[in-house]
Design a protein around this motif. Structure first.
Motif, mmCIF file in Angstrom:
data_model
loop_
_atom_site.group_PDB
_atom_site.id
_atom_site.type_symbol
_atom_site.label_atom_id
_atom_site.label_comp_id
_atom_site.label_asym_id
_atom_site.label_seq_id
_atom_site.Cartn_x
_atom_site.Cartn_y
_atom_site.Cartn_z
ATOM 1 N N GLU A 156 7.980 36.573 -4.413
ATOM 2 C CA GLU A 156 8.816 35.810 -5.324
ATOM 3 C C GLU A 156 7.922 35.127 -6.349
ATOM 4 O O GLU A 156 6.987 34.432 -6.002
ATOM 5 C CB GLU A 156 9.635 34.772 -4.562
ATOM 6 C CG GLU A 156 10.698 35.395 -3.695
ATOM 7 C CD GLU A 156 11.609 34.366 -3.081
ATOM 8 O OE1 GLU A 156 11.808 33.306 -3.701
ATOM 9 O OE2 GLU A 156 12.110 34.631 -1.996
ATOM 10 N N VAL A 157 8.230 35.373 -7.567
ATOM 11 C CA VAL A 157 7.485 34.769 -8.652
ATOM 12 C C VAL A 157 8.374 33.722 -9.299
ATOM 13 O O VAL A 157 9.482 34.024 -9.720
ATOM 14 C CB VAL A 157 7.075 35.822 -9.705
ATOM 15 C CG1 VAL A 157 6.331 35.180 -10.855
ATOM 16 C CG2 VAL A 157 6.256 36.918 -9.062
ATOM 17 N N GLN A 158 7.868 32.500 -9.326
ATOM 18 C CA GLN A 158 8.636 31.446 -9.962
ATOM 19 C C GLN A 158 8.272 31.403 -11.437
ATOM 20 O O GLN A 158 7.114 31.330 -11.805
ATOM 21 C CB GLN A 158 8.345 30.096 -9.320
ATOM 22 C CG GLN A 158 8.924 29.950 -7.950
ATOM 23 C CD GLN A 158 8.795 28.530 -7.448
ATOM 24 O OE1 GLN A 158 8.114 27.707 -8.028
ATOM 25 N NE2 GLN A 158 9.460 28.249 -6.356
ATOM 26 N N VAL A 159 9.287 31.481 -12.239
ATOM 27 C CA VAL A 159 9.093 31.424 -13.678
ATOM 28 C C VAL A 159 9.475 30.022 -14.133
ATOM 29 O O VAL A 159 10.589 29.571 -13.883
ATOM 30 C CB VAL A 159 9.965 32.477 -14.398
ATOM 31 C CG1 VAL A 159 9.813 32.367 -15.890
ATOM 32 C CG2 VAL A 159 9.621 33.863 -13.901
ATOM 33 N N ALA A 160 8.522 29.360 -14.760
ATOM 34 C CA ALA A 160 8.787 28.008 -15.240
ATOM 35 C C ALA A 160 9.725 28.078 -16.443
ATOM 36 O O ALA A 160 9.557 28.915 -17.319
ATOM 37 C CB ALA A 160 7.488 27.329 -15.627
ATOM 38 N N LYS A 161 10.708 27.211 -16.447
ATOM 39 C CA LYS A 161 11.640 27.176 -17.563
ATOM 40 C C LYS A 161 10.943 26.570 -18.773
ATOM 41 O O LYS A 161 10.227 25.585 -18.661
ATOM 42 C CB LYS A 161 12.867 26.341 -17.213
ATOM 43 C CG LYS A 161 13.759 27.010 -16.201
ATOM 44 C CD LYS A 161 15.027 26.230 -16.021
ATOM 45 C CE LYS A 161 15.931 26.919 -15.024
ATOM 46 N NZ LYS A 161 17.191 26.202 -14.855
ATOM 47 N N ALA A 162 11.177 27.165 -19.902
ATOM 48 C CA ALA A 162 10.606 26.671 -21.151
ATOM 49 C C ALA A 162 11.731 26.167 -22.046
ATOM 50 O O ALA A 162 12.819 26.746 -22.073
ATOM 51 C CB ALA A 162 9.815 27.763 -21.840
ATOM 52 N N THR A 204 7.008 24.311 -21.362
ATOM 53 C CA THR A 204 7.422 23.942 -20.006
ATOM 54 C C THR A 204 7.254 22.435 -19.868
ATOM 55 O O THR A 204 6.574 21.791 -20.679
ATOM 56 C CB THR A 204 6.558 24.654 -18.949
ATOM 57 O OG1 THR A 204 5.209 24.218 -19.086
ATOM 58 C CG2 THR A 204 6.650 26.168 -19.071
#
Length: 59
Positions: A7-13, A42
């Motif tokens: 699982e790769v967490q993508v930081a919200k921008a 981010t």
């Protein structure tokens, strides 16, 4: 056969306008000067920019 998922967490921008509307950052005037239009940031990037700016020595 073992099926594993990474699982790769993508930081919200967020855009400059979204950040300036946020109640999370009271330094609106500083952020308005530091952030660029059309760029996405981010939360970590915004905090780092603020921290670096506030730590600068005044001339």
């Amino acid at each position: 056969m073992v099926n594993t998922k990474k699982e790769v967490q993508v930081a919200k921008a967020y855009t400059k306008q979204q950040i300036l509307k946020s109640k999370k950052y009271p330094q609106k005037d500083v952020l308005n000067a530091l952030l660029e239009d059309g760029q996405r940031y981010t939360q970590e990037e915004v905090l780092e920019l603020l921290d670096n700016f506030l730590k600068k020595e005044a001339r």
